[in-house]
Every structure is written in structure tokens, then in C-alpha cells.
Motif scaffolding. Structure first.
Motif, PDB file in Angstrom:
ATOM      1  N   ALA A 105      -3.087  -6.537  -0.236  1.00 17.76           N
ATOM      2  CA  ALA A 105      -3.554  -6.990   1.076  1.00 17.76           C
ATOM      3  C   ALA A 105      -5.029  -7.364   0.924  1.00 17.76           C
ATOM      4  O   ALA A 105      -5.880  -6.491   0.898  1.00 17.76           O
ATOM      5  CB  ALA A 105      -3.372  -5.899   2.123  1.00 17.76           C
ATOM      6  N   LEU A 106      -5.315  -8.654   0.839  1.00 17.44           N
ATOM      7  CA  LEU A 106      -6.663  -9.109   0.504  1.00 17.44           C
ATOM      8  C   LEU A 106      -7.563  -9.153   1.743  1.00 17.44           C
ATOM      9  O   LEU A 106      -7.998 -10.203   2.195  1.00 17.44           O
ATOM     10  CB  LEU A 106      -6.616 -10.484  -0.172  1.00 17.44           C
ATOM     11  CG  LEU A 106      -6.324 -10.491  -1.678  1.00 17.44           C
ATOM     12  CD1 LEU A 106      -4.913 -10.032  -1.962  1.00 17.44           C
ATOM     13  CD2 LEU A 106      -6.551 -11.874  -2.267  1.00 17.44           C
ATOM     14  N   MET A 107      -7.836  -7.968   2.281  1.00 19.59           N
ATOM     15  CA  MET A 107      -8.726  -7.812   3.429  1.00 19.59           C
ATOM     16  C   MET A 107      -9.558  -6.558   3.230  1.00 19.59           C
ATOM     17  O   MET A 107      -9.058  -5.555   2.721  1.00 19.59           O
ATOM     18  CB  MET A 107      -7.926  -7.735   4.725  1.00 19.59           C
ATOM     19  CG  MET A 107      -7.375  -9.080   5.176  1.00 19.59           C
ATOM     20  SD  MET A 107      -6.095  -8.929   6.406  1.00 19.59           S
ATOM     21  CE  MET A 107      -4.664  -8.604   5.375  1.00 19.59           C
ATOM     22  N   THR A 108     -10.812  -6.621   3.657  1.00 18.93           N
ATOM     23  CA  THR A 108     -11.728  -5.514   3.408  1.00 18.93           C
ATOM     24  C   THR A 108     -11.232  -4.214   4.024  1.00 18.93           C
ATOM     25  O   THR A 108     -11.268  -3.156   3.380  1.00 18.93           O
ATOM     26  CB  THR A 108     -13.122  -5.855   3.953  1.00 18.93           C
ATOM     27  OG1 THR A 108     -13.631  -6.973   3.220  1.00 18.93           O
ATOM     28  CG2 THR A 108     -14.072  -4.685   3.791  1.00 18.93           C
ATOM     29  N   HIS A 109     -10.797  -4.268   5.272  1.00 16.85           N
ATOM     30  CA  HIS A 109     -10.375  -3.022   5.927  1.00 16.85           C
ATOM     31  C   HIS A 109      -9.189  -2.395   5.213  1.00 16.85           C
ATOM     32  O   HIS A 109      -9.081  -1.172   5.128  1.00 16.85           O
ATOM     33  CB  HIS A 109     -10.058  -3.253   7.409  1.00 16.85           C
ATOM     34  CG  HIS A 109      -9.123  -4.389   7.677  1.00 16.85           C
ATOM     35  ND1 HIS A 109      -9.561  -5.676   7.887  1.00 16.85           N
ATOM     36  CD2 HIS A 109      -7.768  -4.429   7.778  1.00 16.85           C
ATOM     37  CE1 HIS A 109      -8.518  -6.463   8.115  1.00 16.85           C
ATOM     38  NE2 HIS A 109      -7.417  -5.733   8.038  1.00 16.85           N
ATOM     39  N   GLN A 110      -8.306  -3.231   4.660  1.00 13.56           N
ATOM     40  CA  GLN A 110      -7.156  -2.680   3.943  1.00 13.56           C
ATOM     41  C   GLN A 110      -7.585  -2.117   2.598  1.00 13.56           C
ATOM     42  O   GLN A 110      -7.068  -1.099   2.134  1.00 13.56           O
ATOM     43  CB  GLN A 110      -6.095  -3.757   3.777  1.00 13.56           C
ATOM     44  CG  GLN A 110      -4.672  -3.218   3.755  1.00 13.56           C
ATOM     45  CD  GLN A 110      -4.241  -2.622   5.085  1.00 13.56           C
ATOM     46  OE1 GLN A 110      -4.810  -2.937   6.122  1.00 13.56           O
ATOM     47  NE2 GLN A 110      -3.238  -1.761   5.056  1.00 13.56           N
ATOM     48  N   GLY A 111      -8.548  -2.792   1.947  1.00  9.71           N
ATOM     49  CA  GLY A 111      -9.065  -2.255   0.691  1.00  9.71           C
ATOM     50  C   GLY A 111      -9.747  -0.914   0.878  1.00  9.71           C
ATOM     51  O   GLY A 111      -9.625  -0.014   0.036  1.00  9.71           O
ATOM     52  N   LYS A 112     -10.469  -0.751   1.978  1.00 13.47           N
ATOM     53  CA  LYS A 112     -11.126   0.529   2.257  1.00 13.47           C
ATOM     54  C   LYS A 112     -10.088   1.614   2.539  1.00 13.47           C
ATOM     55  O   LYS A 112     -10.275   2.783   2.158  1.00 13.47           O
ATOM     56  CB  LYS A 112     -12.089   0.368   3.427  1.00 13.47           C
ATOM     57  CG  LYS A 112     -13.300  -0.488   3.068  1.00 13.47           C
ATOM     58  CD  LYS A 112     -14.055  -0.987   4.281  1.00 13.47           C
ATOM     59  CE  LYS A 112     -14.821   0.110   4.969  1.00 13.47           C
ATOM     60  NZ  LYS A 112     -15.677  -0.449   6.055  1.00 13.47           N
ATOM     61  N   TYR A 113      -8.996   1.250   3.194  1.00 14.68           N
ATOM     62  CA  TYR A 113      -7.881   2.187   3.385  1.00 14.68           C
ATOM     63  C   TYR A 113      -7.335   2.619   2.023  1.00 14.68           C
ATOM     64  O   TYR A 113      -7.114   3.814   1.766  1.00 14.68           O
ATOM     65  CB  TYR A 113      -6.813   1.498   4.231  1.00 14.68           C
ATOM     66  CG  TYR A 113      -5.416   2.076   4.167  1.00 14.68           C
ATOM     67  CD1 TYR A 113      -5.094   3.248   4.833  1.00 14.68           C
ATOM     68  CD2 TYR A 113      -4.401   1.409   3.480  1.00 14.68           C
ATOM     69  CE1 TYR A 113      -3.796   3.758   4.802  1.00 14.68           C
ATOM     70  CE2 TYR A 113      -3.108   1.898   3.445  1.00 14.68           C
ATOM     71  CZ  TYR A 113      -2.815   3.070   4.102  1.00 14.68           C
ATOM     72  OH  TYR A 113      -1.527   3.568   4.077  1.00 14.68           O
TER      73      TYR A 113
END
Length: 490
Positions: A332-340
Motif C-alpha cells: 500500500a504505497l501511502m505514508t499512513h499505511q507505511g507508518k501502520y
């Protein structure tokens, strides 16, 4: 027998250092995984070759939304009686750029460094490369090489880069990628955007409002093709009304820039037409930043996306010591998902180091189930698009029995309060076997603030019978939830 002790001290000298955890890549994802492993009592070093804070802080999320916020605010204000004449003029590009610069911390990372120090994570500036199992070599800006050893884990969080298409003449053109589009200091008279995804539509929205004559070259037959079709249709209508020229079903085949620093760019399209522009933005996808991180030293292929399990261990590497979080794993190439992902990976690394049980069942403390079932996204265009979970096409491909429930957002009382001539749409997907919501998409002004309620419904697998008792406040856009449930009940 497993050693359940986690050492709390790093072993260092001038050229070799040992830590419990080594994190390569200091964007928001790397910062979060380092903070979580440190919170678990593990010595951690973060290796970063550019600015601490990464793509999101300096070339993506923060600067792009800073450019877009005045655009969206003006569009919203233009619908409010009494305000519309006051916002009819052009945007002040210099003030917008100044706001963008502040939001990007003027491309300086001192605040990020202070935060990292506050959580007791070491920072090592330089290029990190795997050299073997739990081994990393860091080439510093001064030309030195420092050998790092990890007692427990190495985490790759090196992110992604713009994927450039194989265009004839590209090397001489100096094209914009997302980095140049979010950091440019002058408004080009003409801008051609190649692509139809999120970066393409957001940057077309921003630069058209700032004064560029924007042309979009889109290979597909619609914008935002991975989302519900009505989302792209509404954005298409709004962009065209604003003056953007959108060419569907074609692509660039060659490019050439005339001589001189300010030379025009000449673009040949697949249908034979030629365009002339001042700048060209290539927004044609992302590629992993894994070419030069030493994957070959551990039996992986440089430049590949990294496959991981739900605890973010990289598959195909013996010993279970290598992890990958954020864009590099392509989940999932999104910052919030990467932080999750980082919060989960950091916690699971600490748990494994202590020899404690790992809860990797779906929705367990150590499993990134949301990557599969509940990924939220907001596209900051005019109108906004917000979604979470499955689209109707994805649900159909999955074989689920799903009922699609649509509602005209303009019929919600809160939409009338939001502004005149409101246009929007909502779609809810209901798993009829389980009686739960598995996907939601909103399109319309202000819908970005609705996405978290939808995420809770999907991630929480809230039964519709219980969701019926979640009463939305009147008159808000959130009342669309009541209307969707009423429509579902018939």
C-alpha cells in the motif's frame, strides 16, 4: 535455546558498530519502526542518505497538500453565498509557494533530528547497503565506510521513486517527476502531465489553479482507474471545467527539448499529434528504491519489490532477520499505511527478540491485516475523493456476494450547507453474507473528513444492525451514512 534478553547498549568504535536493530531509510516509515523498536528496549540506528523525514516530508505529502490546500479552499469558498466574489481572483502563487516552503521545513531536517534524539535512536548519515546476514556497510558523506552488525533485525524502508517510461529523447528533456512538481519555484506557462493516477490529477489540479495551461495525456480511458468509475468522472468534469485539456487513450512516444535552459518541450503522441509545452510531468507510477541496497548479498534481485509476510519479514531470506516496510513491499504505497506497517513491524521485532509469542492471526497485534482489507485514501482534488476497502470491481473479482448501495451526496442536508451547486456521490459495498461494510467511496467537496468513519466501519467489521445506531449529527455531510443505510434497507 532462545535468548530472551534484549541488550540495551550499542557496541561502537570508529569503523564498526553493533546494534539490536538497523533501519535503512529515514522517511516517516523508518522513523516509526525505529521509534517502536527503541520503545521495546532495543538499541537502534537509523541510516539515511538524504533528508531525515524522507519523500513525504519534503517532496510528496506535505508540499503537495500545501500547494493544493489554497486551491481546494478557494473552490469551497466559491460555493458559499457572500464569499464567492471575494475569491474570484487568481491565487497568489508566491504566497502559496511560501506556504509550501514552510510546510516542507525549507528542506531542512533539524526538527526531525531533534525528534529522533528525543526517542534515543542513533542517526547515521550515508548510503546503507546489505553485505550479508545482519550486516550493513554505510558509506558516509565524508567517504568513510562504517560496518554495522544487527543482533536481531535489519529493516529496509527505502521507499520508492518515480518510474519513468522508456521515451525516446527523455535524457535530454529534464522532465518533472513528483519531486519537481512539488518543489518548483516558477509557474510554467504550459504544463503537460503524462498519467492519470493520483499524482497526475493532484498536480494538474494545483498547477492549473496556479496559472499553468495544463494538458493531461492519459493512456487509459479515464482518470483514477483504480477507484470507482464515478470518482474519476467527477474529477474529469471539474478539471475540464477549470480549463484542463485531457486527452484519453493516448500516450507520449517521444520527447525533445529545444536548446537552451528555457527551451520548449515537443511531445509526439501515439496518435501522431504533437504537443508543445514548457514543462512535462511524468506521473506514470512508482518503482522501489532497492537497486543499490545490496539485495544481491542476501540472494535477492536488486531493483525488485520485496515480498513480505503479514509481520513484514522478507520472504526468501533465511533466518527471518530481514524486514521491509513502506513502499518497498508494494502492499500500500501511502505514508499512513507505511507508518501502520512500521508500528506493527517494530512491535513484532521486539516481541520476537524477547522470545514471546507472536499474534499474527488476522487483526492480531502483529499482523498487518488492514493492508488487505481496510486501506484508506484521500485524493485532494476538486472535488475530493475518499475511499477505503474494496471497490465494486475488486469485490466482483473476489467472488464475494456484495450489494452496491449508491447515494447522491447532494441530497444530504449538510451538502446544502457546505455550498451551492454541490455535486457528489457515495457508494457503500455490503457483504450480504456477513452483514458488514467491505468498501466505501465518497466523491465530493469535503469528503476527506468522512474517510475515517468509513475505515472504522470496514476495519471494525461493524454489523449493519449496530451501525444503524451510530446516529450522524445534523446537518453534516456525515448524514450520508444514514441515507446509505436507509437505501440498503429499502
Amino acid at each position: 535455546m532462545r535468548d530472551k534478553r534484549v541488550r540495551n547498549t550499542a557496541v561502537t568504535n570508529e569503523t564498526t558498530r553493533t546494534y539490536d536493530v538497523i533501519v535503512i531509510g529515514g522517511g516517516p516509515v523508518g522513523e516509526n519502526v525505529a521509534e517502536r523498536t527503541r520503545a521495546a528496549g532495543m538499541t537502534t540506528v537509523l541510516v539515511e542518505r538524504e533528508l531525515l523525514g524522507g519523500e513525504c516530508s519534503f517532496w510528496a505529502c506535505d508540499p503537495s497538500k500545501a500547494l493544493l490546500r489554497p486551491v481546494v479552499a478557494r473552490a469551497d469558498a466559491s460555493r458559499v453565498p457572500g464569499l464567492d466574489p471575494a475569491v474570484a481572483g487568481p491565487l497568489d502563487a508566491e504566497r502559496v509557494f511560501a506556504h509550501r516552503d514552510r510546510m516542507s521545513s525549507y528542506w531542512k531536517d533539524e526538527d526531525q533530528v531533534d525528534w529522533l534524539n528525543s526517542v534515543s535512536v542513533d542517526l547515521l548519515r550515508g548510503h546503507g547497503r546489505l553485505t550479508g546476514a545482519r550486516q550493513v556497510a554505510v558509506e558516509t558523506p565524508e567517504g568513510d565506510t562504517i560496518a554495522l552488525t544487527a543482533r536481531h533485525a535489519v529493516v529496509l524502508s527505502t521507499g520508492s521513486r518515480a518510474a519513468l517510461p522508456p521515451l525516446s529523447g527523455l535524457d535530454s528533456v529534464r522532465p518533472w517527476t513528483s519531486r519537481e512538481a512539488t518543489s518548483a519555484r516558477q509557474v510554467p506557462g504550459r504544463l503537460t502531465v503524462v498519467g492519470g493516477g493520483v499524482v497526475a490529477v493532484e498536480m494538474a489540479t494545483a498547477w492549473q489553479a496556479l496559472g499553468s495551461r495544463v494538458t493531461m495525456v492519459v493512456l487509459e480511458n479515464g482518470l483514477l482507474e483504480r477507484m470507482e468509475p464515478f470518482a474519476g468522472e467527477l474529477v474529469t468534469d471539474a478539471l475540464r471545467e477549470a480549463g484542463v485539456d485531457i486527452r484519453f487513450g493516448t500516450t507520449a512516444t517521444s520527447v525533445h527539448r529545444d536548446s537552451g535552459e528555457a527551451g520548449e518541450v515537443r511531445i509526439t503522441l501515439s496518435d501522431g499529434e504533437q504537443l508543445v509545452t514548457d514543462e512535462i510531468l511524468l506521473a506514470t507510477g512508482r518503482a522501489p528504491q532497492t537497486r543499490e541496497v545490496g539485495l544481491e548479498a542476501v540472494g535477492l534481485t536488486p531493483g525488485d519489490w520485496l515480498s513480505v509476510d503479514d509481520t513484514f519479514r522478507v520472504t526468501g531470506v533465511d533466518g527471518g532477520w530481514l524486514y521491509a516496510v513502506g513502499d518497498v513491499n508494494r502492499r500500500a504505497l501511502m505514508t499512513h499505511q507505511g507508518k501502520y506497517q512500521a508500528r506493527i513491524a517494530g512491535t513484532v521485532i521486539g516481541t520476537r527478540a524477547k522470545g514471546e509469542p507472536v499474534d499474527d492471526a488476522p487483526w492480531g497485534a502483529h499482523a498487518a491485516t488492514a493492508d488487505h482489507a481496510a486501506v484508506p485514501q484521500v485524493v485532494f482534488t476538486v472535488p475530493e475523493i475518499a475511499s477505503v476497502g474494496l471497490t465494486s470491481r475488486e469485490a466482483e473479482r473476489s467472488g464475494r456476494r456484495v450489494k452496491v448501495v449508491d447515494y447522491d451526496l447532494a441530497q444530504v442536508a449538510g451538502a446544502h450547507q457546505y455550498g451551492e451547486d454541490y455535486r457528489g456521490r457515495a457508494r457503500m459495498l455490503v457483504d450480504t453474507d456477513r452483514g458488514t461494510v467491505v468498501g466505501v467511496t465518497f466523491a465530493g467537496p469535503g469528503v476527506g473528513e468522512l474517510v475515517h468513519s468509513a475505515t472504522i466501519a470496514v476495519a471494525g467489521e461493524v454489523p449493519l444492525d449496530r451501525l444503524w445506531h451510530a446516529v450522524p449529527a445534523f446537518p453534516t455531510l456525515g448524514e450520508v451514512w444514514l441515507r446509505l443505510l436507509e437505501t440498503y434497507r429499502g
